[in-house]
Design an enzyme around this catalytic site. Structure first.
Site, PDB file in Angstrom:
ATOM      1  CB  CYS A  44      -0.921  -0.026   1.213  1.00  0.00           C
ATOM      2  SG  CYS A  44      -1.984   1.408   1.290  1.00  0.00           S
ATOM      3  N   GLY A 271      -5.326  -8.491 -11.829  1.00  0.00           N
ATOM      4  CA  GLY A 271      -5.601  -8.977 -10.480  1.00  0.00           C
ATOM      5  C   GLY A 271      -4.318  -9.235  -9.704  1.00  0.00           C
ATOM      6  NE  ARG A 272      -1.507  -6.564  -5.199  1.00  0.00           N
ATOM      7  CZ  ARG A 272      -0.201  -6.342  -5.377  1.00  0.00           C
ATOM      8  NH1 ARG A 272       0.242  -5.867  -6.525  1.00  0.00           N
ATOM      9  NH2 ARG A 272       0.663  -6.589  -4.422  1.00  0.00           N
ATOM     10  CG  ASP A 311      -3.951  -7.713  -0.179  1.00  0.00           C
ATOM     11  OD1 ASP A 311      -4.968  -7.207   0.329  1.00  0.00           O
ATOM     12  OD2 ASP A 311      -3.240  -7.117  -1.020  1.00  0.00           O
ATOM     13  CG  HIS A 445     -25.137  25.238   1.226  1.00  0.00           C
ATOM     14  ND1 HIS A 445     -25.454  24.474   0.118  1.00  0.00           N
ATOM     15  CD2 HIS A 445     -25.020  26.517   0.800  1.00  0.00           C
ATOM     16  CE1 HIS A 445     -25.536  25.279  -0.940  1.00  0.00           C
ATOM     17  NE2 HIS A 445     -25.270  26.520  -0.553  1.00  0.00           N
TER      18      HIS A 445
HETATM   19  P1  FAD Z   1       0.981  -5.956   1.873  1.00  0.00           P
HETATM   20  O1  FAD Z   1       0.737  -4.517   1.921  1.00  0.00           O
HETATM   21  O2  FAD Z   1       1.234  -6.599   0.564  1.00  0.00           O
HETATM   22  O3  FAD Z   1       2.209  -6.217   2.850  1.00  0.00           O
HETATM   23  C1  FAD Z   1       2.799  -7.476   2.972  1.00  0.00           C
HETATM   24  C2  FAD Z   1       4.242  -7.279   3.400  1.00  0.00           C
HETATM   25  O4  FAD Z   1       4.769  -8.539   3.799  1.00  0.00           O
HETATM   26  C3  FAD Z   1       5.152  -6.772   2.273  1.00  0.00           C
HETATM   27  O5  FAD Z   1       5.820  -5.598   2.696  1.00  0.00           O
HETATM   28  C4  FAD Z   1       6.128  -7.915   2.013  1.00  0.00           C
HETATM   29  O6  FAD Z   1       7.422  -7.468   1.681  1.00  0.00           O
HETATM   30  C5  FAD Z   1       6.118  -8.621   3.361  1.00  0.00           C
HETATM   31  N1  FAD Z   1       6.457 -10.054   3.317  1.00  0.00           N
HETATM   32  C6  FAD Z   1       5.821 -11.016   2.587  1.00  0.00           C
HETATM   33  N2  FAD Z   1       6.371 -12.219   2.841  1.00  0.00           N
HETATM   34  C7  FAD Z   1       7.367 -12.001   3.735  1.00  0.00           C
HETATM   35  C8  FAD Z   1       8.301 -12.868   4.364  1.00  0.00           C
HETATM   36  N3  FAD Z   1       8.329 -14.177   4.138  1.00  0.00           N
HETATM   37  N4  FAD Z   1       9.196 -12.311   5.211  1.00  0.00           N
HETATM   38  C9  FAD Z   1       9.209 -10.976   5.447  1.00  0.00           C
HETATM   39  N5  FAD Z   1       8.348 -10.119   4.872  1.00  0.00           N
HETATM   40  C10 FAD Z   1       7.429 -10.639   4.038  1.00  0.00           C
HETATM   41  N6  FAD Z   1      -6.097  -0.692  -1.367  1.00  0.00           N
HETATM   42  C11 FAD Z   1      -6.941   0.253  -0.886  1.00  0.00           C
HETATM   43  O7  FAD Z   1      -7.619   0.033   0.111  1.00  0.00           O
HETATM   44  N7  FAD Z   1      -7.037   1.480  -1.513  1.00  0.00           N
HETATM   45  C12 FAD Z   1      -6.317   1.786  -2.615  1.00  0.00           C
HETATM   46  O8  FAD Z   1      -6.435   2.889  -3.140  1.00  0.00           O
HETATM   47  C13 FAD Z   1      -5.430   0.807  -3.123  1.00  0.00           C
HETATM   48  N8  FAD Z   1      -4.677   1.073  -4.205  1.00  0.00           N
HETATM   49  C14 FAD Z   1      -3.795   0.141  -4.659  1.00  0.00           C
HETATM   50  C15 FAD Z   1      -3.045   0.434  -5.788  1.00  0.00           C
HETATM   51  C16 FAD Z   1      -2.150  -0.483  -6.291  1.00  0.00           C
HETATM   52  C17 FAD Z   1      -1.320  -0.141  -7.505  1.00  0.00           C
HETATM   53  C18 FAD Z   1      -2.006  -1.741  -5.628  1.00  0.00           C
HETATM   54  C19 FAD Z   1      -1.021  -2.747  -6.142  1.00  0.00           C
HETATM   55  C20 FAD Z   1      -2.759  -2.061  -4.518  1.00  0.00           C
HETATM   56  C21 FAD Z   1      -3.670  -1.126  -4.019  1.00  0.00           C
HETATM   57  N9  FAD Z   1      -4.475  -1.393  -2.911  1.00  0.00           N
HETATM   58  C22 FAD Z   1      -5.348  -0.443  -2.457  1.00  0.00           C
HETATM   59  C23 FAD Z   1      -4.418  -2.687  -2.203  1.00  0.00           C
HETATM   60  C24 FAD Z   1      -3.568  -2.579  -0.924  1.00  0.00           C
HETATM   61  O9  FAD Z   1      -2.273  -2.166  -1.259  1.00  0.00           O
HETATM   62  C25 FAD Z   1      -3.519  -3.925  -0.217  1.00  0.00           C
HETATM   63  O10 FAD Z   1      -4.840  -4.385   0.013  1.00  0.00           O
HETATM   64  C26 FAD Z   1      -2.807  -3.839   1.125  1.00  0.00           C
HETATM   65  O11 FAD Z   1      -1.496  -3.374   0.962  1.00  0.00           O
HETATM   66  C27 FAD Z   1      -2.781  -5.206   1.805  1.00  0.00           C
HETATM   67  O12 FAD Z   1      -2.066  -5.131   2.999  1.00  0.00           O
HETATM   68  P2  FAD Z   1      -1.331  -6.425   3.602  1.00  0.00           P
HETATM   69  O13 FAD Z   1      -0.704  -5.953   4.873  1.00  0.00           O
HETATM   70  O14 FAD Z   1      -2.249  -7.565   3.622  1.00  0.00           O
HETATM   71  O15 FAD Z   1      -0.202  -6.796   2.539  1.00  0.00           O
HETATM   72  P1  NAD Z   2      -9.038  -6.196 -10.575  1.00  0.00           P
HETATM   73  O1  NAD Z   2      -9.562  -7.483 -10.108  1.00  0.00           O
HETATM   74  O2  NAD Z   2      -9.599  -4.943 -10.028  1.00  0.00           O
HETATM   75  O3  NAD Z   2      -9.197  -6.093 -12.152  1.00  0.00           O
HETATM   76  C1  NAD Z   2      -8.658  -7.044 -13.025  1.00  0.00           C
HETATM   77  C2  NAD Z   2      -9.343  -6.912 -14.370  1.00  0.00           C
HETATM   78  O4  NAD Z   2      -8.623  -7.680 -15.307  1.00  0.00           O
HETATM   79  C3  NAD Z   2     -10.783  -7.421 -14.362  1.00  0.00           C
HETATM   80  O5  NAD Z   2     -11.615  -6.487 -15.002  1.00  0.00           O
HETATM   81  C4  NAD Z   2     -10.680  -8.729 -15.137  1.00  0.00           C
HETATM   82  O6  NAD Z   2     -11.870  -9.053 -15.813  1.00  0.00           O
HETATM   83  C5  NAD Z   2      -9.549  -8.427 -16.094  1.00  0.00           C
HETATM   84  N1  NAD Z   2      -8.830  -9.598 -16.600  1.00  0.00           N
HETATM   85  C6  NAD Z   2      -8.508 -10.732 -15.955  1.00  0.00           C
HETATM   86  N2  NAD Z   2      -7.809 -11.559 -16.770  1.00  0.00           N
HETATM   87  C7  NAD Z   2      -7.675 -10.921 -17.953  1.00  0.00           C
HETATM   88  C8  NAD Z   2      -7.042 -11.234 -19.181  1.00  0.00           C
HETATM   89  N3  NAD Z   2      -6.408 -12.387 -19.356  1.00  0.00           N
HETATM   90  N4  NAD Z   2      -7.111 -10.334 -20.190  1.00  0.00           N
HETATM   91  C9  NAD Z   2      -7.760  -9.154 -20.027  1.00  0.00           C
HETATM   92  N5  NAD Z   2      -8.381  -8.807 -18.886  1.00  0.00           N
HETATM   93  C10 NAD Z   2      -8.324  -9.664 -17.851  1.00  0.00           C
HETATM   94  O7  NAD Z   2      -7.447  -6.283 -10.352  1.00  0.00           O
HETATM   95  P2  NAD Z   2      -6.325  -5.150 -10.358  1.00  0.00           P
HETATM   96  O8  NAD Z   2      -6.775  -3.959 -11.089  1.00  0.00           O
HETATM   97  O9  NAD Z   2      -5.084  -5.850 -10.793  1.00  0.00           O
HETATM   98  O10 NAD Z   2      -6.200  -4.809  -8.826  1.00  0.00           O
HETATM   99  C11 NAD Z   2      -5.888  -5.832  -7.875  1.00  0.00           C
HETATM  100  C12 NAD Z   2      -6.507  -5.544  -6.556  1.00  0.00           C
HETATM  101  O11 NAD Z   2      -5.823  -4.461  -5.929  1.00  0.00           O
HETATM  102  C13 NAD Z   2      -7.950  -5.078  -6.637  1.00  0.00           C
HETATM  103  O12 NAD Z   2      -8.846  -6.148  -6.720  1.00  0.00           O
HETATM  104  C14 NAD Z   2      -8.104  -4.328  -5.352  1.00  0.00           C
HETATM  105  O13 NAD Z   2      -8.395  -5.255  -4.337  1.00  0.00           O
HETATM  106  C15 NAD Z   2      -6.734  -3.729  -5.128  1.00  0.00           C
HETATM  107  N6  NAD Z   2      -6.739  -2.300  -5.545  1.00  0.00           N
HETATM  108  C16 NAD Z   2      -7.599  -1.446  -4.946  1.00  0.00           C
HETATM  109  C17 NAD Z   2      -7.631  -0.130  -5.327  1.00  0.00           C
HETATM  110  C18 NAD Z   2      -8.580   0.800  -4.631  1.00  0.00           C
HETATM  111  O14 NAD Z   2      -9.094   0.435  -3.579  1.00  0.00           O
HETATM  112  N7  NAD Z   2      -8.823   1.984  -5.170  1.00  0.00           N
HETATM  113  C19 NAD Z   2      -6.803   0.334  -6.329  1.00  0.00           C
HETATM  114  C20 NAD Z   2      -5.950  -0.558  -6.929  1.00  0.00           C
HETATM  115  C21 NAD Z   2      -5.928  -1.893  -6.526  1.00  0.00           C
END
Ligand code: FAD
Ligand code: NAD
Length: 466
Positions: A44, A271-272, A311, A445
């Site tokens: 994050c 997706g992730r 996650d 407002h």
């Molecule tokens: P993570 O944040 O992934 O943290 C896991 C940590 O564990 C990492 O730092 C990793 O290095 C560490 N780790 C893993 N395995 C080990 C190990 N064996 N030993 C030591 N360390 C380890 N969510 C929102 O709510 N709003 C958003 O706007 C939003 N935007 C996003 C935009 C993008 C581009 C992405 C990719 C994600 C976004 N997300 C958003 C999703 C959000 O980032 C995740 O849901 C959140 O970070 C999950 O938190 P977590 O603690 O479960 O895992």
């Molecule tokens: P996503 O699940 O939001 O979207 C993935 C998209 O890819 C879907 O529309 C799916 O139908 C499409 N897709 C899947 N396989 C495909 C293929 N082979 N070819 C073409 N399209 C395909 O996933 P994301 O955008 O990678 O984000 C991952 C996760 O990170 C989100 O689900 C969300 O939980 C988190 N995230 C959250 C925010 C936020 O809260 N604003 C922002 C970014 C990410």
């Protein structure tokens, strides 16, 4: 020589799930050791929510300066010359915010007296792991283990990451803009970042497997976003299946035709997946739920005193869910009675315009057997929206309420800046508010929140401003 650490609570991962668990546990008097292999802050703070919102903000600012310079702006603001963007400088600015937040997490953990070990944890059994650190090997055994290992981007067969094929991590740190960007996946990341790149002047094409964009949201909410994409000139291929990238072309099949999309870079956002490989999860004896670690409503895994959050344990993969689960687990370990049973987990999509959902959509309410009414209030009738140029993009606030008692079941909005309404929406649902409750609250407002007030009045049959 290996250093031995025995600890009451071992937290794996310093993302929002892990560091919140550690801080809360420490506040409750629990001795905590946290292991992080990368930077504190996790996905994050380092390569997700915060850096993406910073880049989205920079892109919006650039677009508005550009519109003033091109005379398309309607506010009477004129800029002479051609606005330029130095992406490397923008990325440095974004990096400064990330550094500040990561250092902030380190400071919070220090103040909470959490022992932080920098290195990758490798488990040998459910309660023991080894960590290779810069100072030597550390062997940790713990009474309780909280797994907060997070997630990583999904790679597509035929389109492996590397070179021109990038994930969101690389997209947030580019040093120069590509001329043509193909985005695979029209979900959260694809459309948030794809729209930002378009605002920065990049020629963007989005390829989506399903027959619609943002399939997780209902059609009415997505419509204003689709309209913006269309007007901004983002090309969209729906129902398309990507086959590979060759000689500067992304290849895909759609409706029986072969597409060859010119692209200097391909951003794959399909997706992730939970990070379950490579750190000894298979040695821990915990049950899985498909790709995710299986947990109950207290985030207990099948192994005693091993917990998992964020996650790693399933949808929604959102920061605020991970943090809420972490706080809860820390409290349960300290002896408090808690369950993870939120009425609603708000979701916000930072597209143009933004989308917010909390609770049930009209379709979900109907599917769950509720006799519900749905009413909405458009931002074109909201003074604040008009004063911020946010009234004419098709946005609205919608409420879904139980017919017989007016209890709110869901609240959704689409519009510029609506992310900031998510708190009031979530509060209303968690507090069990009715339409009368919202109508009985004086909303300041001029604010966008008046649209929520008016949508609720509409539910009672007497909206004023429409
Ligand atoms: P993570 O944040 O992934 O943290 C896991 C940590 O564990 C990492 O730092 C990793 O290095 C560490 N780790 C893993 N395995 C080990 C190990 N064996 N030993 C030591 N360390 C380890 N969510 C929102 O709510 N709003 C958003 O706007 C939003 N935007 C996003 C935009 C993008 C581009 C992405 C990719 C994600 C976004 N997300 C958003 C999703 C959000 O980032 C995740 O849901 C959140 O970070 C999950 O938190 P977590 O603690 O479960 O895992
Ligand atoms: P996503 O699940 O939001 O979207 C993935 C998209 O890819 C879907 O529309 C799916 O139908 C499409 N897709 C899947 N396989 C495909 C293929 N082979 N070819 C073409 N399209 C395909 O996933 P994301 O955008 O990678 O984000 C991952 C996760 O990170 C989100 O689900 C969300 O939980 C988190 N995230 C959250 C925010 C936020 O809260 N604003 C922002 C970014 C990410």
């Amino acid at each position: 020589m290996t250093k031995m650490i025995k600890t009451r609570l071992l937290v794996v991962g310093g993302g929002p799930g892990g560091y919140v668990t550690a801080i809360r546990a420490s506040q409750l008097g629990i001795e905590v050791t946290l292991v992080e292999g990368d930077r504190l802050g996790g996905t994050c703070l380092i390569r997700g929510c915060i850096p993406s919102k910073a880049m989205i903000h920079a892109a919006a600012k650039f677009e508005s300066v550009q519109s003033a310079a091109s005379d398309a702006g309607t506010l009477g603001i004129r800029v002479s010359g051609t606005p330029q963007i130095d992406l490397a400088e923008t990325v440095r600015w974004k990096g400064g915010i990330v550094d500040r937040l990561s250092d902030g997490v380190a400071g919070l953990l220090r103040r909470a007296k959490v022992q932080v070990i920098h290195g990758w944890a490798q488990f040998t059994d459910a309660k023991s792991c080894n960590v290779r650190t810069a100072e030597g090997d550390v062997a940790i055994t713990a009474e309780h283990v909280v797994l907060a290992n997070g997630s990583e981007p999904v790679e597509l067969p035929g389109l492996p990451f590397g070179g021109a094929v990038i994930s969101s991590t690389e997209a947030l740190s580019l040093q120069a803009l590509p001329q043509r960007l193909a985005v695979v996946g029209a979900g959260y990341i694809g459309l948030e970042l794809g729209s930002a790149f378009r605002k920065l002047g990049v020629d963007v094409t989005v390829v989506e497997a399903r027959d619609r964009i943002l399939p997780q949201y209902d059609a009415a909410l997505v419509k204003p976003v689709a309209r913006w994409l269309d007007r901004a000139g983002v090309k969209l291929h729906l129902g398309a299946s990507v086959t590979g990238y060759d000689s500067g072309q992304l290849l895909a099949e759609a409706q029986g035709a072969t597409l060859a999309i010119e692209a200097d870079q391909v951003l794959v956002t399909v997706g992730r997946r939970p990070r379950t490989q490579g750190w000894g999860l298979d040695q821990m004896g915990v049950d899985m739920d498909g790709r995710f670690v299986r947990v109950d409503d207290q985030c207990r895994t099948s192994m005693r005193n091993v917990w998992a959050i964020g996650d790693l344990v399933g949808e929604p993969m959102l920061e605020h869910k991970a943090a809420a689960q972490g706080e809860m687990v820390a409290e349960i370990i300290s002896g408090k009675r808690r369950r993870f049973d939120p009425l609603a987990i708000p979701a916000v999509c930072f597209t143009e315009p933004e989308i917010v959902t909390v609770g049930l959509s009209p379709e979900e309410a109907a599917a769950s057997g509720e006799d519900a009414i749905t009413t909405q209030f458009p931002f074109f009738a909201n003074g604040r929206a008009l004063s911020m140029e946010a009234g004419d993009n098709g946005g609205f606030v919608r409420v879904v309420a139980r017919k017989h008692d007016g209890c709110l079941l869901g609240i959704q909005a689409v519009g510029s800046h609506v992310s900031e309404l998510s708190g009031e929406f979530a509060l209303a649902l968690e507090m069990g508010a009715t339409l009368e409750d919202i109508a009985g609250v004086i909303h300041a407002h001029p604010t966008l929140s008046e649209a929520f007030f008016e949508a609720s009045l509409a539910g009672l049959g007497h909206a004023i401003h429409i």
